[in-house]
Design a protein around this motif. Structure first.
Motif, PDB file in Angstrom:
ATOM      1  N   ALA A 111      -0.337  10.517  -7.753  1.00  0.00           N
ATOM      2  CA  ALA A 111       1.106  10.730  -7.626  1.00  0.00           C
ATOM      3  C   ALA A 111       1.529  10.234  -6.245  1.00  0.00           C
ATOM      4  CB  ALA A 111       1.441  12.208  -7.781  1.00  0.00           C
ATOM      5  N   PRO A 112       2.377   9.207  -6.162  1.00  0.00           N
ATOM      6  CA  PRO A 112       2.795   8.669  -4.870  1.00  0.00           C
ATOM      7  C   PRO A 112       3.581   9.693  -4.047  1.00  0.00           C
ATOM      8  CG  PRO A 112       3.319   7.142  -6.641  1.00  0.00           C
ATOM      9  CD  PRO A 112       2.922   8.441  -7.280  1.00  0.00           C
ATOM     10  N   ASP A 113       3.357   9.680  -2.731  1.00  0.00           N
ATOM     11  CA  ASP A 113       4.147  10.492  -1.800  1.00  0.00           C
ATOM     12  C   ASP A 113       5.351   9.683  -1.357  1.00  0.00           C
ATOM     13  OD1 ASP A 113       2.375  12.568  -1.879  1.00  0.00           O
ATOM     14  OD2 ASP A 113       1.441  12.136   0.043  1.00  0.00           O
ATOM     15  N   GLY A 114       6.449  10.360  -1.140  1.00  0.00           N
ATOM     16  CA  GLY A 114       7.621   9.685  -0.596  1.00  0.00           C
ATOM     17  C   GLY A 114       8.220   8.695  -1.567  1.00  0.00           C
ATOM     18  N   TRP A 115       8.786   7.630  -1.032  1.00  0.00           N
ATOM     19  CA  TRP A 115       9.481   6.650  -1.864  1.00  0.00           C
ATOM     20  C   TRP A 115       8.482   5.711  -2.518  1.00  0.00           C
ATOM     21  CZ3 TRP A 115       8.745   1.548  -0.883  1.00  0.00           C
ATOM     22  CH2 TRP A 115       8.250   1.218   0.369  1.00  0.00           C
ATOM     23  N   TYR A 116       8.732   5.413  -3.738  1.00  0.00           N
ATOM     24  CA  TYR A 116       7.971   4.422  -4.498  1.00  0.00           C
ATOM     25  C   TYR A 116       8.851   4.051  -5.671  1.00  0.00           C
ATOM     26  CZ  TYR A 116       4.468   2.338  -7.533  1.00  0.00           C
ATOM     27  OH  TYR A 116       3.777   1.483  -8.348  1.00  0.00           O
ATOM     28  N   VAL A 132      -7.839   2.777  -5.175  1.00  0.00           N
ATOM     29  CA  VAL A 132      -7.931   3.743  -4.082  1.00  0.00           C
ATOM     30  C   VAL A 132      -8.937   3.190  -3.086  1.00  0.00           C
ATOM     31  CG1 VAL A 132      -8.670   6.061  -3.424  1.00  0.00           C
ATOM     32  CG2 VAL A 132      -7.294   5.724  -5.489  1.00  0.00           C
ATOM     33  N   LEU A 133      -8.448   2.879  -1.870  1.00  0.00           N
ATOM     34  CA  LEU A 133      -9.295   2.288  -0.832  1.00  0.00           C
ATOM     35  C   LEU A 133      -9.833   3.295   0.157  1.00  0.00           C
ATOM     36  CD1 LEU A 133      -7.280  -0.913   0.108  1.00  0.00           C
ATOM     37  CD2 LEU A 133      -9.236  -0.712  -1.422  1.00  0.00           C
ATOM     38  N   ALA A 134      -9.143   4.422   0.348  1.00  0.00           N
ATOM     39  CA  ALA A 134      -9.557   5.376   1.381  1.00  0.00           C
ATOM     40  C   ALA A 134      -9.048   6.768   1.057  1.00  0.00           C
ATOM     41  CB  ALA A 134      -9.003   4.938   2.743  1.00  0.00           C
ATOM     42  N   VAL A 135      -9.795   7.767   1.524  1.00  0.00           N
ATOM     43  CA  VAL A 135      -9.325   9.149   1.515  1.00  0.00           C
ATOM     44  C   VAL A 135      -8.669   9.359   2.875  1.00  0.00           C
ATOM     45  CG1 VAL A 135      -9.987  11.573   1.407  1.00  0.00           C
ATOM     46  CG2 VAL A 135     -11.135   9.896  -0.065  1.00  0.00           C
ATOM     47  N   VAL A 136      -7.394   9.732   2.876  1.00  0.00           N
ATOM     48  CA  VAL A 136      -6.603   9.834   4.103  1.00  0.00           C
ATOM     49  C   VAL A 136      -6.792  11.215   4.728  1.00  0.00           C
ATOM     50  CG1 VAL A 136      -4.251   9.826   5.039  1.00  0.00           C
ATOM     51  CG2 VAL A 136      -4.901   8.199   3.240  1.00  0.00           C
ATOM     52  N   ALA A 196     -14.641   7.127  -3.495  1.00  0.00           N
ATOM     53  CA  ALA A 196     -15.227   8.430  -3.849  1.00  0.00           C
ATOM     54  C   ALA A 196     -14.234   9.564  -3.631  1.00  0.00           C
ATOM     55  CB  ALA A 196     -16.524   8.673  -3.092  1.00  0.00           C
ATOM     56  N   ALA A 197     -12.985   9.354  -4.008  1.00  0.00           N
ATOM     57  CA  ALA A 197     -11.948  10.382  -3.883  1.00  0.00           C
ATOM     58  C   ALA A 197     -12.062  11.362  -5.040  1.00  0.00           C
ATOM     59  CB  ALA A 197     -10.568   9.729  -3.874  1.00  0.00           C
ATOM     60  N   GLY A 198     -11.371  12.481  -4.909  1.00  0.00           N
ATOM     61  CA  GLY A 198     -11.363  13.479  -5.963  1.00  0.00           C
ATOM     62  C   GLY A 198      -9.996  14.122  -6.088  1.00  0.00           C
ATOM     63  N   VAL A 199      -9.840  14.931  -7.126  1.00  0.00           N
ATOM     64  CA  VAL A 199      -8.573  15.606  -7.360  1.00  0.00           C
ATOM     65  C   VAL A 199      -8.209  16.442  -6.134  1.00  0.00           C
ATOM     66  CG1 VAL A 199      -7.391  17.321  -8.782  1.00  0.00           C
ATOM     67  CG2 VAL A 199      -8.853  15.609  -9.860  1.00  0.00           C
ATOM     68  N   GLY A 200      -6.964  16.311  -5.691  1.00  0.00           N
ATOM     69  CA  GLY A 200      -6.479  17.028  -4.520  1.00  0.00           C
ATOM     70  C   GLY A 200      -6.510  16.210  -3.249  1.00  0.00           C
ATOM     71  N   ASP A 201      -7.298  15.133  -3.218  1.00  0.00           N
ATOM     72  CA  ASP A 201      -7.374  14.286  -2.024  1.00  0.00           C
ATOM     73  C   ASP A 201      -6.106  13.470  -1.857  1.00  0.00           C
ATOM     74  OD1 ASP A 201      -9.916  15.011  -1.157  1.00  0.00           O
ATOM     75  OD2 ASP A 201     -10.908  13.393  -2.240  1.00  0.00           O
ATOM     76  N   ARG A 202      -5.697  13.279  -0.618  1.00  0.00           N
ATOM     77  CA  ARG A 202      -4.621  12.337  -0.305  1.00  0.00           C
ATOM     78  C   ARG A 202      -5.315  10.997  -0.076  1.00  0.00           C
ATOM     79  NH1 ARG A 202       0.349  13.715   0.320  1.00  0.00           N
ATOM     80  NH2 ARG A 202      -0.189  15.831   0.889  1.00  0.00           N
ATOM     81  N   VAL A 203      -4.778   9.924  -0.687  1.00  0.00           N
ATOM     82  CA  VAL A 203      -5.473   8.642  -0.691  1.00  0.00           C
ATOM     83  C   VAL A 203      -4.544   7.493  -0.319  1.00  0.00           C
ATOM     84  CG1 VAL A 203      -7.221   9.364  -2.371  1.00  0.00           C
ATOM     85  CG2 VAL A 203      -5.066   8.373  -3.179  1.00  0.00           C
ATOM     86  N   LEU A 204      -5.156   6.375   0.062  1.00  0.00           N
ATOM     87  CA  LEU A 204      -4.455   5.131   0.340  1.00  0.00           C
ATOM     88  C   LEU A 204      -4.708   4.189  -0.828  1.00  0.00           C
ATOM     89  CD1 LEU A 204      -2.839   3.536   2.482  1.00  0.00           C
ATOM     90  CD2 LEU A 204      -5.029   2.693   3.320  1.00  0.00           C
ATOM     91  N   MET A 250       0.844  -1.180   0.000  1.00  0.00           N
ATOM     92  CA  MET A 250       0.000   0.000   0.000  1.00  0.00           C
ATOM     93  C   MET A 250       0.887   1.240   0.000  1.00  0.00           C
ATOM     94  SD  MET A 250      -2.819  -1.019   2.819  1.00  0.00           S
ATOM     95  CE  MET A 250      -4.399  -0.706   2.130  1.00  0.00           C
ATOM     96  N   LEU A 251       0.326   2.336  -0.504  1.00  0.00           N
ATOM     97  CA  LEU A 251       1.044   3.590  -0.445  1.00  0.00           C
ATOM     98  C   LEU A 251       0.071   4.739  -0.279  1.00  0.00           C
ATOM     99  CD1 LEU A 251       0.803   5.412  -3.258  1.00  0.00           C
ATOM    100  CD2 LEU A 251       2.340   3.697  -4.097  1.00  0.00           C
ATOM    101  N   ILE A 252       0.606   5.882   0.168  1.00  0.00           N
ATOM    102  CA  ILE A 252      -0.169   7.106   0.275  1.00  0.00           C
ATOM    103  C   ILE A 252       0.244   7.996  -0.883  1.00  0.00           C
ATOM    104  CG2 ILE A 252      -0.573   9.192   1.639  1.00  0.00           C
ATOM    105  CD1 ILE A 252      -0.077   7.489   4.136  1.00  0.00           C
ATOM    106  N   GLY A 253      -0.728   8.610  -1.536  1.00  0.00           N
ATOM    107  CA  GLY A 253      -0.454   9.507  -2.646  1.00  0.00           C
ATOM    108  C   GLY A 253      -1.521  10.578  -2.737  1.00  0.00           C
ATOM    109  N   ARG A 254      -1.360  11.459  -3.714  1.00  0.00           N
ATOM    110  CA  ARG A 254      -2.336  12.530  -3.928  1.00  0.00           C
ATOM    111  C   ARG A 254      -2.951  12.360  -5.313  1.00  0.00           C
ATOM    112  NH1 ARG A 254      -3.754  16.776  -1.149  1.00  0.00           N
ATOM    113  NH2 ARG A 254      -1.853  16.783   0.091  1.00  0.00           N
ATOM    114  N   VAL A 255      -4.282  12.509  -5.384  1.00  0.00           N
ATOM    115  CA  VAL A 255      -4.984  12.436  -6.666  1.00  0.00           C
ATOM    116  C   VAL A 255      -4.665  13.709  -7.449  1.00  0.00           C
ATOM    117  CG1 VAL A 255      -7.210  12.247  -7.824  1.00  0.00           C
ATOM    118  CG2 VAL A 255      -6.828  11.032  -5.668  1.00  0.00           C
ATOM    119  N   VAL A 256      -4.103  13.535  -8.644  1.00  0.00           N
ATOM    120  CA  VAL A 256      -3.709  14.676  -9.466  1.00  0.00           C
ATOM    121  C   VAL A 256      -4.518  14.780 -10.755  1.00  0.00           C
ATOM    122  CG1 VAL A 256      -1.373  14.780  -8.517  1.00  0.00           C
ATOM    123  CG2 VAL A 256      -1.825  13.391 -10.551  1.00  0.00           C
ATOM    124  N   GLY A 257      -5.393  13.815 -11.025  1.00  0.00           N
ATOM    125  CA  GLY A 257      -6.189  13.880 -12.241  1.00  0.00           C
ATOM    126  C   GLY A 257      -7.139  12.706 -12.370  1.00  0.00           C
TER     127      GLY A 257
END
Length: 115
Positions: free
Chosen positions: A28-33, A80-84, A49-57, A1-8
């Motif tokens: 776009a993944p945060d940190g190392w990937y 995308v399983l969750a909005v963080v 139900a995430a959207g652009v700008g949301d940080r997600v798992l 799993m990773l944390i990232g931000r929805v960019v599009g």
């Protein structure tokens, strides 16, 4: 799993039936990937139900394919399983871990419901 931000988002008028009703998001993944293929982003099936700008798992592989609410397996490598809301690590606390997000409150009930 990773944390990232929805960019599009990705639009596809013709897609596999198992993908119907789900958005495709660019994350776009945060940190190392370090994937085996060089890339700066992932295309993920959205079940949160995430959207652009949301940080997600994001989950990968077989666990990701088993996330359909109907119990069907989806043909997706990344989901995308969750909005963080927030997290903490050795560098400190990030985001809104305690649930008092003033930006979401100012945005109104729609933004709060998505969280």
């Amino acid at each position: 799993m990773l944390i990232g931000r929805v960019v599009g988002t990705v639009w596809a008028t013709r897609r596999a039936p198992a993908l119907s009703g789900h958005k495709l998001l660019i994350v776009a993944p945060d940190g190392w990937y370090r994937p085996s293929v060089r890339t700066g982003h992932l295309v993920c099936l959205d079940v949160a139900a995430a959207g652009v700008g949301d940080r997600v798992l994001v989950s990968f592989g077989d666990p990701a394919r088993s996330t359909s609410p109907e119990g069907e397996r989806t043909p997706a490598e990344a989901v995308v399983l969750a909005v963080v809301d927030g997290w903490s690590d050795e560098r400190g606390t990030h985001g809104d871990v305690l649930g008092g997000d003033t930006a979401a409150a100012a945005a109104g009930p729609t933004a709060q419901a998505r969280r």
